[in-house]
Design a protein around this motif. Structure first.
Motif, short mmCIF file in Angstrom:
data_model
loop_
_atom_site.label_atom_id
_atom_site.label_comp_id
_atom_site.label_asym_id
_atom_site.label_seq_id
_atom_site.Cartn_x
_atom_site.Cartn_y
_atom_site.Cartn_z
N VAL A 146 0.84 -1.20 0.00
CA VAL A 146 0.00 0.00 0.00
C VAL A 146 0.88 1.24 0.00
O VAL A 146 2.02 1.20 0.46
CB VAL A 146 -0.93 0.05 1.24
N PRO A 147 0.36 2.36 -0.52
CA PRO A 147 1.15 3.58 -0.54
C PRO A 147 1.47 4.06 0.88
O PRO A 147 0.66 3.93 1.78
CB PRO A 147 0.25 4.59 -1.25
N GLU A 148 2.65 4.61 1.05
CA GLU A 148 3.04 5.16 2.35
C GLU A 148 2.28 6.46 2.59
O GLU A 148 1.95 7.17 1.66
CB GLU A 148 4.55 5.43 2.33
N ALA A 149 2.01 6.75 3.86
CA ALA A 149 1.31 7.97 4.26
C ALA A 149 0.00 8.14 3.47
O ALA A 149 -0.10 8.98 2.57
CB ALA A 149 2.19 9.20 4.06
N PRO A 150 -1.01 7.30 3.76
CA PRO A 150 -2.27 7.38 3.01
C PRO A 150 -2.95 8.73 3.16
O PRO A 150 -2.80 9.41 4.17
CB PRO A 150 -3.12 6.26 3.63
N ALA A 151 -3.72 9.08 2.15
CA ALA A 151 -4.44 10.36 2.15
C ALA A 151 -5.60 10.29 3.14
O ALA A 151 -6.15 9.22 3.39
CB ALA A 151 -4.95 10.66 0.76
N PRO A 152 -5.99 11.44 3.70
CA PRO A 152 -7.14 11.47 4.61
C PRO A 152 -8.43 11.18 3.85
O PRO A 152 -8.48 11.35 2.62
CB PRO A 152 -7.13 12.89 5.16
N PRO A 153 -9.48 10.74 4.54
CA PRO A 153 -10.75 10.44 3.86
C PRO A 153 -11.26 11.61 3.03
O PRO A 153 -11.25 12.75 3.48
CB PRO A 153 -11.69 10.14 5.04
N ASN A 154 -11.68 11.31 1.81
CA ASN A 154 -12.30 12.31 0.95
C ASN A 154 -13.23 11.62 -0.04
O ASN A 154 -13.39 10.39 0.01
CB ASN A 154 -11.24 13.18 0.25
N GLN A 170 -19.96 8.49 1.51
CA GLN A 170 -20.37 7.60 0.42
C GLN A 170 -19.18 6.86 -0.18
O GLN A 170 -19.27 5.67 -0.48
CB GLN A 170 -21.10 8.43 -0.65
N SER A 171 -18.06 7.55 -0.33
CA SER A 171 -16.87 6.89 -0.88
C SER A 171 -16.36 5.81 0.07
O SER A 171 -15.89 4.75 -0.36
CB SER A 171 -15.76 7.91 -1.18
N THR A 172 -16.48 6.06 1.38
CA THR A 172 -16.04 5.08 2.37
C THR A 172 -16.87 3.81 2.34
O THR A 172 -16.35 2.70 2.43
CB THR A 172 -16.08 5.69 3.79
N VAL A 173 -18.18 3.96 2.15
CA VAL A 173 -19.07 2.80 2.04
C VAL A 173 -18.65 1.93 0.85
O VAL A 173 -18.54 0.70 0.96
CB VAL A 173 -20.54 3.25 1.88
N ALA A 174 -18.41 2.57 -0.29
CA ALA A 174 -18.00 1.83 -1.50
C ALA A 174 -16.64 1.17 -1.29
O ALA A 174 -16.42 0.02 -1.70
CB ALA A 174 -17.95 2.77 -2.70
N MET A 175 -15.71 1.89 -0.65
CA MET A 175 -14.38 1.34 -0.40
C MET A 175 -14.46 0.07 0.45
O MET A 175 -13.86 -0.96 0.12
CB MET A 175 -13.49 2.36 0.31
N GLN A 176 -15.23 0.14 1.53
CA GLN A 176 -15.34 -1.01 2.43
C GLN A 176 -16.01 -2.20 1.74
O GLN A 176 -15.65 -3.35 1.98
CB GLN A 176 -16.13 -0.60 3.68
N ALA A 177 -16.97 -1.92 0.87
CA ALA A 177 -17.70 -3.00 0.19
C ALA A 177 -16.84 -3.68 -0.88
O ALA A 177 -16.96 -4.90 -1.09
CB ALA A 177 -18.97 -2.44 -0.44
#
Length: 242
Positions: free
Chosen positions: A159-167, A216-223
């Motif tokens: 995974v990429p280092e230092a992940p971006a904050p939720p957006n 909404q993006s978080t829901v899709a990511m988790q699914a």
């Protein structure tokens, strides 16, 4: 449980679903790949059958490993707008091998198994060679190459280092090279707030998917985290860096 078909006869539950009312303008290979991408969320797919013959136009069969996968796909995807046409789905009346035999594409199970083992051995040898060269086979070449420094993650995924904050924008990596925007749209538009898919032509294997907000993006990511577009490629989803 059995479904009632258009003639009023009951079709017993089985591992194969029959889909019709498909868009006949879509090329055969793209149709099969898109069906595989959309339906693999319900379980392991053994094969997707679609034929060029006039008799079989606008139709396809998806063969699952489990009956429960077929049942769930019928319940959840009935009427789903697939290439602008609502899918009509029911259990298949015939087994997939019978369909394949009638079309002249049947391959005995034993031969399929041997062919699959042969292909797997070749891939293992290829991966071993790449490992010896210091390359991670899952992230070599066009697949998921992002230019970020990478750190190990449990399970061997990078995974990429230092992940971006939720957006609201998701960054998708490790996609098969043949992935199209339409295939991704079919997957991600199932979740509320979907806006668009953007692919980078110069960098196959990655894409950006935008939603209305970060919830909404978080829901899709988790699914869809780890969703397999094919047996070799599991999606790696993170928030996009702005």
């Amino acid at each position: 449980m059995a479904e009632v078909n258009s003639t009023g006869n009951e079709v017993p539950s089985n591992m194969t679903i029959y889909i019709n009312n498909l868009n006949e303008k879509i090329k055969l290979e793209e149709l099969k790949k898109s069906l595989n991408a959309v339906f693999s969320q319900f379980g392991k797919i053994l094969e997707v059958l679609a034929f060029k013959t006039l008799k079989h136009k606008g139709q396809a069969w998806v063969v699952f490993e489990e009956v429960s996968s077929a049942t769930n796909s019928i319940r959840q995807m009935q009427g789903f707008p697939f290439y602008d046409k609502p899918m009509r789905i029911q259990y298949a009346k015939t087994k997939s091998d019978i369909i394949a035999k009638s079309d002249g594409t049947f391959v005995p199970r034993e031969k399929r198994k041997r062919h699959g083992e042969k292909g797997r051995k070749k891939k293992e040898q290829h991966d071993t060679n790449q490992a010896g060269m210091g390359l991670n086979p899952a992230f070599s070449g066009a697949y998921g190459a992002t230019g970020h420094s990478q750190v190990p993650y449990p399970g061997g995924v990078m995974v990429p280092e230092a992940p971006a904050p939720p957006n609201s924008i998701l960054f998708i990596q490790n996609l098969p090279q043949e992935t199209t925007p339409t295939m991704l749209q079919m997957l991600f538009c199932q979740y509320p707030g979907f806006k668009e898919v953007r692919m980078v032509e110069a960098k196959p294997g990655i894409a950006f998917v935008e939603y209305g907000d970060e919830v909404q993006s978080t829901v899709a990511m988790q699914a869809l985290q780890g969703f397999k577009m094919n047996p070799q490629n599991s999606m790696l989803i993170t928030y996009a860096k702005k």
